[in-house]
Design an enzyme around this catalytic site. Structure first.
Site, short mmCIF file in Angstrom:
data_model
loop_
_atom_site.label_atom_id
_atom_site.label_comp_id
_atom_site.label_asym_id
_atom_site.label_seq_id
_atom_site.Cartn_x
_atom_site.Cartn_y
_atom_site.Cartn_z
N GLU A 43 0.85 -1.20 0.00
CA GLU A 43 0.00 0.00 0.00
C GLU A 43 0.88 1.23 0.00
O GLU A 43 1.51 1.57 1.01
CB GLU A 43 -0.90 0.00 1.24
CG GLU A 43 -1.73 1.26 1.41
CD GLU A 43 -2.35 1.37 2.80
OE1 GLU A 43 -2.54 2.51 3.27
OE2 GLU A 43 -2.65 0.33 3.41
N LYS A 134 -11.01 -1.22 7.31
CA LYS A 134 -9.75 -0.93 7.98
C LYS A 134 -10.06 -0.37 9.37
O LYS A 134 -10.59 0.73 9.48
CB LYS A 134 -8.95 0.09 7.15
CG LYS A 134 -7.71 0.64 7.84
CD LYS A 134 -7.07 1.69 6.94
CE LYS A 134 -5.98 2.47 7.65
NZ LYS A 134 -5.36 3.48 6.78
#
Length: 219
Positions: A43, A134
């Site tokens: 990421e 998340k």
């Protein structure tokens, strides 16, 4: 890469390396070190200068590697999400939930992982089609929070980020996390140019996941 394939790869490995860096070049080197150590979910955060260029470079570099998945993090709005997708990002991560970003990602069938803290936020994100939630910042909670959330929302796929370490990654997974986001202690050696250390830490995370999964099976 199709949406289902991306989600499968992220959850199969169960670790997403959160890459923050002082320069695009450093971000690439950190990513390379993580991948060398076996962490193939990368990421690249938009706190990195020219993050879209980094995503484009990594996507091209690892195009032939079917295990590597390059995504974008710290995506605050749909414009940034679109920029990341055009650069080759296979998944989008945000620190908060944004309805317009969710719509864009759904349109292009790109997994969206928004940051949430409460049951209400998690429910809203799931209703908007978020594939993985998340839990952010994970340091504000603890592994047992996931088990508590999954009592009323057993279908929730939760990925804690922030506060995940080699010491507690197993506890997060045993309590029901489908994956974890790891940044700080993983990429810290980049500050001194010790990229071999990043590779070593990545390998240690891989081993911790294997141990946690083995323990969970034996429970």
């Amino acid at each position: 890469m199709k949406k289902a394939e991306v989600l499968a790869k992220l959850t199969d490995q169960a670790i997403v390396a959160v890459v923050r860096a002082d320069s695009p070049e450093q971000a690439v080197r950190i990513s390379d070190a993580c991948i060398e150590g076996g962490l193939t979910g990368i990421e690249v955060t938009f706190t990195v200068k020219d993050a879209d260029r980094v995503i484009k470079e990594l996507s091209a570099q690892y195009m032939g590697n079917t295990e590597v998945v390059i995504g974008a993090g710290t995506v605050l709005d749909r414009t940034t999400a679109r920029l990341a997708i055009l650069a080759g990002a296979s998944f989008i991560v945000s620190p908060t939930f944004d309805a317009e970003t969710a719509k864009l990602c759904n349109l292009y069938q790109v997994p969206y992982l928004p940051g949430c803290m409460t049951i209400g936020e998690i429910k809203q994100a799931m209703e908007a089609g978020a594939d993985i939630i998340k839990l952010f910042p994970g340091s504000a909670f603890g592994p047992s929070f996931i088990k508590a959330v999954k009592a009323p929302l057993p279908q929730a796929n939760i990925m804690p980020t922030g506060g995940v370490s080699l010491e507690n990654v197993g506890d997060w997974l045993k309590n029901g996390a489908v994956a974890v986001g790891v940044g700080g202690n993983l990429v810290a050696p980049a500050a001194t140019g010790d990229y071999d250390k990043i590779t070593s830490i990545a390998q240690q995370y891989i081993q911790k996941v294997k141990e946690a999964r083995k323990d969970r099976v034996n429970i």
